[in-house]
Design a protein around this motif. Structure first.
Motif, short mmCIF file in Angstrom:
data_model
loop_
_atom_site.label_atom_id
_atom_site.label_comp_id
_atom_site.label_asym_id
_atom_site.label_seq_id
_atom_site.Cartn_x
_atom_site.Cartn_y
_atom_site.Cartn_z
N LEU A 1 4.30 4.10 -1.48
CA LEU A 1 3.71 4.60 -2.72
C LEU A 1 3.22 3.39 -3.53
O LEU A 1 3.98 2.45 -3.79
CB LEU A 1 4.76 5.38 -3.52
CG LEU A 1 4.32 5.97 -4.85
CD1 LEU A 1 3.24 7.04 -4.64
CD2 LEU A 1 5.51 6.59 -5.57
N PHE A 2 1.92 3.40 -3.88
CA PHE A 2 1.32 2.28 -4.59
C PHE A 2 0.98 2.67 -6.03
O PHE A 2 0.60 3.81 -6.31
CB PHE A 2 0.03 1.82 -3.90
CG PHE A 2 0.27 1.07 -2.63
CD1 PHE A 2 0.59 -0.28 -2.65
CD2 PHE A 2 0.16 1.71 -1.41
CE1 PHE A 2 0.81 -0.97 -1.47
CE2 PHE A 2 0.37 1.03 -0.23
CZ PHE A 2 0.70 -0.32 -0.25
N LEU B 1 11.76 5.16 -8.86
CA LEU B 1 12.29 6.50 -9.14
C LEU B 1 11.36 7.58 -8.59
O LEU B 1 11.81 8.58 -8.03
CB LEU B 1 12.51 6.68 -10.64
CG LEU B 1 13.65 5.87 -11.26
CD1 LEU B 1 13.67 6.05 -12.77
CD2 LEU B 1 14.98 6.29 -10.66
N PHE B 2 10.05 7.38 -8.77
CA PHE B 2 9.09 8.33 -8.20
C PHE B 2 9.23 8.39 -6.68
O PHE B 2 9.16 9.46 -6.06
CB PHE B 2 7.66 7.93 -8.58
CG PHE B 2 7.22 8.42 -9.93
CD1 PHE B 2 7.31 9.76 -10.27
CD2 PHE B 2 6.70 7.53 -10.86
CE1 PHE B 2 6.92 10.20 -11.52
CE2 PHE B 2 6.30 7.97 -12.12
CZ PHE B 2 6.41 9.31 -12.45
N ALA B 3 9.42 7.23 -6.05
CA ALA B 3 9.59 7.18 -4.60
C ALA B 3 10.85 7.93 -4.18
O ALA B 3 10.86 8.66 -3.18
CB ALA B 3 9.64 5.73 -4.12
N VAL C 1 8.52 5.08 0.64
CA VAL C 1 8.89 6.49 0.52
C VAL C 1 8.99 7.08 1.92
O VAL C 1 8.56 6.49 2.90
CB VAL C 1 7.86 7.30 -0.30
CG1 VAL C 1 7.88 6.89 -1.75
CG2 VAL C 1 6.46 7.14 0.29
N LEU C 2 9.57 8.30 2.00
CA LEU C 2 9.74 9.02 3.26
C LEU C 2 10.48 8.14 4.28
O LEU C 2 10.12 8.08 5.45
CB LEU C 2 8.39 9.48 3.83
CG LEU C 2 7.51 10.30 2.88
CD1 LEU C 2 6.26 10.76 3.59
CD2 LEU C 2 8.28 11.47 2.30
N ARG C 3 11.53 7.47 3.79
CA ARG C 3 12.25 6.56 4.67
C ARG C 3 13.03 7.28 5.76
O ARG C 3 13.44 6.67 6.73
CB ARG C 3 13.20 5.69 3.85
CG ARG C 3 12.48 4.58 3.11
CD ARG C 3 13.28 4.04 1.95
NE ARG C 3 13.28 4.94 0.81
CZ ARG C 3 13.72 4.61 -0.40
NH1 ARG C 3 14.19 3.41 -0.61
NH2 ARG C 3 13.69 5.46 -1.39
N LEU D 1 12.24 15.45 -2.41
CA LEU D 1 11.37 16.62 -2.21
C LEU D 1 11.05 16.81 -0.74
O LEU D 1 11.03 17.94 -0.23
CB LEU D 1 10.08 16.45 -3.02
CG LEU D 1 10.23 16.57 -4.54
CD1 LEU D 1 8.92 16.21 -5.22
CD2 LEU D 1 10.66 17.98 -4.92
N TRP D 2 10.79 15.72 -0.03
CA TRP D 2 10.48 15.82 1.41
C TRP D 2 11.69 16.35 2.17
O TRP D 2 11.56 17.22 3.03
CB TRP D 2 10.06 14.45 1.93
CG TRP D 2 9.83 14.43 3.41
CD1 TRP D 2 10.66 13.97 4.37
CD2 TRP D 2 8.68 14.93 4.10
NE1 TRP D 2 10.12 14.13 5.61
CE2 TRP D 2 8.90 14.72 5.48
CE3 TRP D 2 7.49 15.52 3.69
CZ2 TRP D 2 7.97 15.08 6.45
CZ3 TRP D 2 6.57 15.88 4.66
CH2 TRP D 2 6.81 15.67 6.01
N ALA D 3 12.87 15.83 1.87
CA ALA D 3 14.08 16.29 2.55
C ALA D 3 14.34 17.76 2.27
O ALA D 3 14.71 18.53 3.17
CB ALA D 3 15.28 15.44 2.12
#
Length: 208
Positions: free
Chosen positions: A45-46, A66-68, A35-37, A74-76
Motif C-alpha cells: 500500500l503506497f 493502520l490502513f494496511a 498488506v495481504l501478508r 478485511l481480506w481475512a
C-alpha cells in the motif's frame, strides 16, 4: 516507471517507495506498508504526494500502517466468509438429499432447522416449527401419537437434559399410519458447554 523483479521475489516496500520518489515520477514524497501478508504474493500500500522538504511524518507512517492492518483484517474476513458460505451450502445440500428426517434443537430447547425429509415424514412444514419450542412441538403432535410413552421419553431428553444418544419408536396414527424410529444425539460446537440435539427420524413402516 517500470521495475522488473525475479518471479516470486519479495520487494521491500521501502525500496519501491524510494523508486517512486523522484523527478521521473513527479512525486516528491512516498510512504509504503505491506498488506495481504497472509497471501502467497502479498501486496504493498503506497501513499504518495508532495508535502515539502520535511516529507511525511512518523504519524503519517503510523496511519498508513493502520490502513494496511485494516486491509489485512478485511481480506481475512472476506476469505472466512467465503469459506463459511461454501460449507453452509454443502451442509444444506447434504440435508436436502437425505431420506431421513433431521431436526436440530438448540441448547435452550428451540427448533433450529428441519430438513425436507423431516417435513415429508412428519407432515409439518418447517416454517411452522423453526424458532418454536421443541416441547411445544411434541405437545402439538401428541394427539396423533398412539404410544404416548415414546413422546414422554423424547420430552424428558429436552426438558430434563437426559443423556443422549437415545432411541424411541413413535407410532403416528391416521390414514397413513407410520412407525418412526427417532434417534437422538448430541451436536457439540464451539466452546459452549451445552450441546444442541439432533433428532434423526426414519420411517420404518415398510420394514415392519
Amino acid at each position: 516507471l517500470r521495475a522488473e523483479w525475479p518471479e516470486g521475489a519479495r520487494v521491500p516496500p521501502s525500496l519501491l517507495a524510494s523508486a517512486l520518489d523522484g523527478p521521473a515520477t513527479g512525486v516528491r514524497n512516498t510512504l509504503a506498508a505491506p498488506v495481504l501478508r497472509g497471501t502467497a504474493g502479498g501486496a504493498t500500500l503506497f501513499l504518495a504526494g508532495n508535502v515539502g522538504a520535511a516529507g511525511f511524518s512518523a504519524d503519517d507512517q503510523l496511519l498508513l500502517d493502520l490502513f494496511a492492518l485494516m486491509a489485512d483484517v478485511l481480506w481475512a474476513n472476506s476469505r472466512l466468509y467465503r469459506q463459511v458460505t461454501a460449507e453452509r451450502s454443502l451442509l444444506e445440500a447434504i440435508q436436502a438429499s437425505m431420506t431421513e428426517g433431521l431436526l436440530v434443537v438448540s441448547p435452550d430447547g428451540n427448533v433450529l432447522s428441519v430438513n425436507r425429509a423431516g417435513e415429508t415424514i412428519s407432515g409439518i412444514a418447517a416454517e411452522r416449527v423453526v424458532g418454536r419450542s421443541a416441547i411445544a412441538l411434541l405437545r402439538a403432535v401428541a394427539g396423533r401419537v398412539e404410544n404416548v410413552e415414546a413422546l414422554q421419553t423424547l420430552g424428558n431428553i429436552l426438558d430434563r437434559g437426559l443423556p443422549a444418544p437415545t432411541s424411541a419408536e413413535v407410532i403416528l396414527a391416521g390414514p397413513e399410519r407410520k412407525e418412526l424410529m427417532v434417534d437422538v444425539f448430541p451436536i457439540s460446537g464451539g466452546d459452549s458447554p451445552s450441546a444442541a440435539l439432533g433428532f434423526l427420524v426414519r420411517n420404518v413402516t415398510p420394514e415392519r
